[in-house]
Every structure is written in C-alpha cells, then in structure tokens.
Scaffold this active site. Sequence first.
Site, PDB file in Angstrom:
ATOM      1  N   ASP A 178       7.615  -3.170  -8.614  1.00 49.55           N
ATOM      2  CA  ASP A 178       6.758  -3.304  -7.435  1.00 49.55           C
ATOM      3  C   ASP A 178       7.228  -2.359  -6.334  1.00 49.55           C
ATOM      4  O   ASP A 178       7.777  -2.784  -5.322  1.00 49.55           O
ATOM      5  CB  ASP A 178       6.768  -4.761  -6.949  1.00 49.55           C
ATOM      6  CG  ASP A 178       5.831  -4.956  -5.767  1.00 49.55           C
ATOM      7  OD1 ASP A 178       4.851  -4.191  -5.659  1.00 49.55           O
ATOM      8  OD2 ASP A 178       6.092  -5.850  -4.943  1.00 49.55           O
ATOM      9  N   GLU A 180      -0.144   0.871  -9.456  1.00 52.04           N
ATOM     10  CA  GLU A 180      -1.240   1.338  -8.603  1.00 52.04           C
ATOM     11  C   GLU A 180      -2.289   0.224  -8.492  1.00 52.04           C
ATOM     12  O   GLU A 180      -2.201  -0.802  -9.168  1.00 52.04           O
ATOM     13  CB  GLU A 180      -1.857   2.617  -9.186  1.00 52.04           C
ATOM     14  CG  GLU A 180      -2.811   3.288  -8.206  1.00 52.04           C
ATOM     15  CD  GLU A 180      -2.948   4.797  -8.395  1.00 52.04           C
ATOM     16  OE1 GLU A 180      -2.243   5.366  -9.239  1.00 52.04           O
ATOM     17  OE2 GLU A 180      -3.776   5.394  -7.676  1.00 52.04           O
TER      18      GLU A 180
HETATM   19  O1  9MR Z   1      -6.153   4.283 -15.301  1.00 55.71           O
HETATM   20  C1  9MR Z   1      -5.961   5.587 -15.827  1.00 55.71           C
HETATM   21  C2  9MR Z   1      -5.217   5.482 -17.121  1.00 55.71           C
HETATM   22  O2  9MR Z   1      -5.990   4.780 -18.074  1.00 55.71           O
HETATM   23  C3  9MR Z   1      -4.865   6.881 -17.624  1.00 55.71           C
HETATM   24  O3  9MR Z   1      -4.053   6.766 -18.756  1.00 55.71           O
HETATM   25  C4  9MR Z   1      -4.159   7.661 -16.524  1.00 55.71           C
HETATM   26  C5  9MR Z   1      -3.839   9.080 -16.936  1.00 55.71           C
HETATM   27  O4  9MR Z   1      -4.973   9.838 -17.138  1.00 55.71           O
HETATM   28  O5  9MR Z   1      -4.948   7.713 -15.365  1.00 55.71           O
HETATM   29  C6  9MR Z   1      -5.243   6.452 -14.818  1.00 55.71           C
HETATM   30  O6  9MR Z   1      -6.082   6.599 -13.762  1.00 55.71           O
HETATM   31  C7  9MR Z   1      -5.591   7.112 -12.540  1.00 55.71           C
HETATM   32  C8  9MR Z   1      -6.455   8.317 -12.208  1.00 55.71           C
HETATM   33  O7  9MR Z   1      -6.213   9.342 -13.127  1.00 55.71           O
HETATM   34  C9  9MR Z   1      -6.300   8.773 -10.781  1.00 55.71           C
HETATM   35  N1  9MR Z   1      -6.461   7.699  -9.863  1.00 55.71           N
HETATM   36  C10 9MR Z   1      -5.565   6.581 -10.116  1.00 55.71           C
HETATM   37  C11 9MR Z   1      -5.777   6.030 -11.498  1.00 55.71           C
HETATM   38  C12 9MR Z   1      -4.903   4.805 -11.772  1.00 55.71           C
HETATM   39  O8  9MR Z   1      -3.562   5.085 -11.892  1.00 55.71           O
END
Ligand code: 9MR
EC number: 3.2.1.4
Length: 730
Positions: free
Chosen positions: A701, A710
């Site tokens: 956290d 996130e």
């Molecule tokens: O949630 C997304 C995850 O499934 C992918 O593996 C990752 C890498 O491509 O990206 C995550 O999404 C992020 C996005 O790329 C940018 N904004 C924040 C998202 C959450 O971490």
Amino acid sequence: MHLWERSLALSAATLLLVGAAVTPAQADEVEQVVNGGFDGTSDPFWSTSGMPIALSDGRACVDVPGGTANRWDAAVGQNDIDLVAGETYRFSFDASGDAGHVVRAVTGLAVSPYDTYFEQSPVLGAVQHYEYTFTASATTAQGQVAFQVGGSAEPWHFCVDNVSLVGGVPPEVYVPDTGPRIRVNQVSYLPSGPKVATLVTTETTPLLWELRNAAGKVVDTGRSEPRGLDVSSGQNVHTVDFSGNSRKGTGYTLTVDGETSRPFDIGGDAYDRLRADSLKFFYTQRSGIAIDDTLRPGYGRAAGHVDVAPNQGDGNVPCQPGVCDYRLDVRGGWYDAGDHGKYVVNGGISVWGLLSEYEQSKQVRKVSLTIPESGDRTPDILDEARWELDFLLKMQAPNGMVHHKIHDQAWTGLPLLPSADPQPRELHPVSTAATLNLAATAAQAARVYKRYDPAFATRALAAAKKAYTAAKTNPIVLAPESDGVGGGAYNDTKVSDDFYWAAAELFLTTGEHQYATDVLTSPEHTADSFGPVAFDWAATAVPAKLDLALIPNKLPGLGKVKAQVLAGADKYLAIQEAHPYGVAYAPPNNVWDWGSSSIIANNLVVLTAAHQLTGTYKYEYGVLTGLDWLFGRNALNRSYVTGYGEVSAQNEHSRWYAAQLDPALPHPPAGSLAGGPNSSIQDPLAQEKLKGCVGQFCYIDDIQSWSTNELTINWNAALARLTGYVAELH
Ligand code: 9MR
C-alpha cells in the site's frame, strides 16, 4: 515485462522507526554529501534565487517566499552526488519549519529529465531527525539531494542540518504488518449469508474458536477445519465456519489459537454505502469539468485538460506525428486511473460495467450519486456513464474507426493535479479493438438511454453501426505493446472476442439478422470463455455471453449460451471451494495478474449471473464468500477498498489523491478498489520491497507501487457491479 510507466519516483522507503529487520552490511558505508553539517559555510549547497541560505546556530536556514506554485519553485540542495543502481542509501537530516509546512526531501537527478529516485514529504514543526532507507535505481554522477519548500501561499522559515546520504548500507527487509493470524471480512458478513474466516497456524488438528459480540460475551463456539497448505499464500491454514450466527451487530470478534480477529459486523448496510461510493468514484475521475467541492468535500479541483494553461488541453488534439492529418475535440471522459490518460478499450469495459449494472439491477436507478446531474430525470448511474460515452463517441475518426487512446506525450511525475499537467496531448492510432469497444458500448447505450434521451440513443446506434462496419473493413489494426510512453499501451492481439461482443450488443439492441449471424458464426460462440480471468478490458467474450444470457432475446440456441455461463460459474465455485481463503481465482503457477482484485470481483459477477439465471443458492453463497477476500480475509489482513474495513488500502497510486506525497492533497475517496497482488511486480518500489513474494503477498500500500496499488475506472466498475448486487440481496 510491461513497463507501461517510466515512474519518475523510482524508489521509496519506510521510516527506520518502523523497525524492520536488517541484514549485515555488504559494503563500506560511504558519505555522499559534502559539508552536510554546514560548518562555517553553506558551500557546496545551493538555493533558488531570492532565497539566500543563512547560517544560524550552525544550521542552514532560509526565509521561504510565499506565493509560489510548485514545491520545486523554492529549494536548497547539493549537486554532483554519486549514485549507483542497486545500492542502498540512508538519507537523513534534521529539519524544522513553521508548523504545518511541508518539505519535499528528494534524491534525484540534477539535470533534465530531473528524475526523482526517492522522496518523502514530512510535515514540519520543531527540530526533528528524519531518516529513510532506499535503493537507487540508476547510476549517475549527477545526482542531487534537495529540500523543496515551495508551493506555500504565505512566507515561512525553514532550517536544515546534518544532511547525510550514506551509501553501502544494508537494505531493509520489508515485513508487512499482517495483524492477528485470524482473518475475517472486516466490513460485514450478511446476516443470512455464509460466515467463514481463515486462520494462519502451524497446528494440524481442529482448534476451538469463540465468537464474541461487541460486549465481549461469547455467543458461539466451534472447531476449526485444518485445510493444509494454501498455495496462494504459502501458509498453512484452517477455516472457521460460524455461518449459524445471523444476529445483526457491530464489533464482533473471533478468537482462536490465542489470536483475536479484527472487529467486524454482521449486517448489510455497509454494502448500500459501498454500492454508492464505488459509483461516486467516477465523478472525481472526470476530465473536462471542475469537481465541485460541495458535492465531494475535500475533492474539489479545477477542470483538467480544458485548454487552460499550463494544460495544453483536449479541445483540439493532434495525432502523434504521421498518424493522422486532423485534430479532434476529445474533452471530457474519465481519467483512466492514477494517470491523466484516456483509453477507449478501458473506458468501454467500464461503461459496460455501469450500463450492465443498470440493466440487471432493480434498485440502482434510485441511488443518488450526488453529481451535478442529480435530480434530472435520468438515473445518476446513466448520467455518470454518459460522461464517458460522450468522450468515447468523440474518439471516432471520420472513417468510423476509433482512436485507441489519448494521453500525454511523456510520463509525468507525482503528484500532479489534472489541471497542472503541462504535457502536450496526442491521439494515438485507431485500432480494431477500440473500434469494436465503441460499437459494443454505443449499441448497448442505444437501448439503455432510449427512454431517457431518444436522440442520443439514435446517434449512439448510428455510431455503433458505423464502427462495426469500419472494423470489418480493418479487422487487424492492433495497438502495439511498444506504445507505452506517456500512457499505458492497452495492447491486445486478440480481437475475435471484441467482434463477438460488438455483434452481440448490436443484436440485442436491434434484433437484426446480420448480427445474429455474426454471433452464431463467431469462433467465440462455442469456445470456453471462462478461463482464470473471466473478463477484463482485453477479454470481452464473457460480457457478450452474460448479456446474451440475461437480456431477453431470440437468438437461436440461446440455451447453450446460458449453459456455458452456468458451467463457467460452476468452475469458479469449484475453485473457490478448494481455496481456504474463499477466492474464485487460481491463476496458472500461482502467478497473480495485474489488477487481481478486479479479476476476483469479475469472476464473482459471473456467479451473480448464474444466480439470476437459476435462483440457486450455491451461487449466492459463492458471491458472498468471495467478497470476504476483498475486505480482509486474505494473507495481508487488509481490505483492498479504501475506507472499508478496519485496515484498508489508502495510498493508491494517483497523481491527485496523493496525500502520501503531499499532505495538502487528499487520499483516494472511500470506495476505490486497489489493484491488488500482482506477481510480476513491474514497478521499482515493489521490486525493492516484495522481491520473491508469493501470490497474495505481492502487494504494497504505497503510492509508488503502480503495478500493485493503482486505482482505475474498470476496477471500480467491477466493484460497483458486485456490491450493487450484494446490496440488493439483503
Ligand atoms: O490494467 C492494465 C493491466 O491489465 C496491464 O497489464 C497493464 C500493462 O499494460 O496496464 C494496466 O493498465 C494501466 C494503464 O496501462 C495505464 N493507466 C493505469 C492502468 C492501471 O494500472
């Protein structure tokens, strides 16, 4: 490894006061700061212009001017600091300041792009010693130690002494505080639902447990069930089943094996609140509108990306060089997560989550979200989803294809309010996946909004059809994994599921034969879509199957779709029954995925569908059991929803709910879902703290842990749909 973000804060630390265990030093400890005691001179420290350093009682003091905007607008520091990647440093200093003012103490790069390797922002008062340990993630001879003191409206006085950065210190071993070994749903068990807890113990025989009410009176006893080794945590565990207790109350505790659980409730009211809070989250994610502090006390902020400096604005956005020759007005929508990007595939699955909750729920249309539109004749959940839908429609190019995303040209650091983002914004290429996402959600919108705004419904359906036709003409335009600078890639190489989903929504809305044919001939129609991850932004066959199964329609052979949903649900139930933490998620090789908490929530959404289709109690039982993990019955003994549960996530990665970095900013609002354990720990902080972690332990956290902690719109859409369903069970 997906390095979607070049985080500017490449490392962080915990105060040594926490008392973590240490391993013996590997190298000699070497001081990197020159004259940190300010002996007779402040050289070689520098300060920003207009703020000379004065020596007072052997300390360095400055009169900080008022009226600067950013922390770095006023600073004291020293350059030419040597840093070595992988080496651990102890950063310490004594500081004082007018009460309540904040110093941002930074170790970073002295030259462009001024990367921050480590930062802490203590609130000052009388002189205090501050000491932190972090591991450098870069090698440079141009490092810097700085004390940033800008950003205050009024002038104030700051003093610092004994500045030290010692290399070669032993790394800290991070040991999470997991509290009592008996783990419960810290929010609430439903009176009529299952009530199971998990005990971590080396004992192998059943143990006596006691349930106490808030007055401390034992109201029930029983024996635990040894469950052996739990693969997801590496722990030996028992389960405690106290389902027979249905008396509502707060402050219950379970005692077993000499441990007493964190307190919990029996009752359902928390889920009414959480259903609303999980949906209210979307308003504070809005781009293109000021957030009204009277509607969200503590969260008011200026509109982001509306063409007001320093924003470059979303009102007239060009493509990346060479990608297109037009500009689009793409103001509005929701920010995706802790970044300022807006991505169609993730916006689409989030909109689907809200519209589907509306379509399946009896009561959500009456839930007030205290948004600017509250009180109009449209349910608040639809007003909120409309904010994103209007944006998604703007992302459609003249030829019907849809741009995959719009975001900053380069990654920005934390914290940064949306309205303070100075980066140029760019449209990225169109993609088949984004185009089909718009086709699916705009088709769904056409049926959902028809009774509230027929003109919008007509426009949405036209856009959906145009997008679907364009995608058929351009069936393999894929968003590349490499396009991850300044925003996430959201790359997806499989689009057969997106074609299937779009065809299904278009069929459900129009009943037209051509779409039925496309549904029936899709390879997805007969494939088993219910894998470890039922659905997410990339996997969209299950959303299609859930809607086909739940929304009245005349698709030939519909019974087979319903049977697939039930078979999928039974699979998740079987996984859950075998899991001593009650989790309906068992990824291959125990490799937990990015956003695992939302995956777990979405797998439970499949159970809600099975419950709706059959009325069979086992599915309701599974949904309620599955909730427990999210709210504290887990290896870390922590709720993954902010503000819910005795100990919950509170420092999710976000540029504007960044209280951990700047106490003047708020924590995330109550009811936001943290990403959760992610075995691949892509961010440097997690790599430093969680190296070698097992499944459930791959979470921290900390605001810097963007791969485990996130918050995002799609994860909250999953939480909203799930808790909305639970709210209507009691
Ligand atoms: O949630 C997304 C995850 O499934 C992918 O593996 C990752 C890498 O491509 O990206 C995550 O999404 C992020 C996005 O790329 C940018 N904004 C924040 C998202 C959450 O971490």
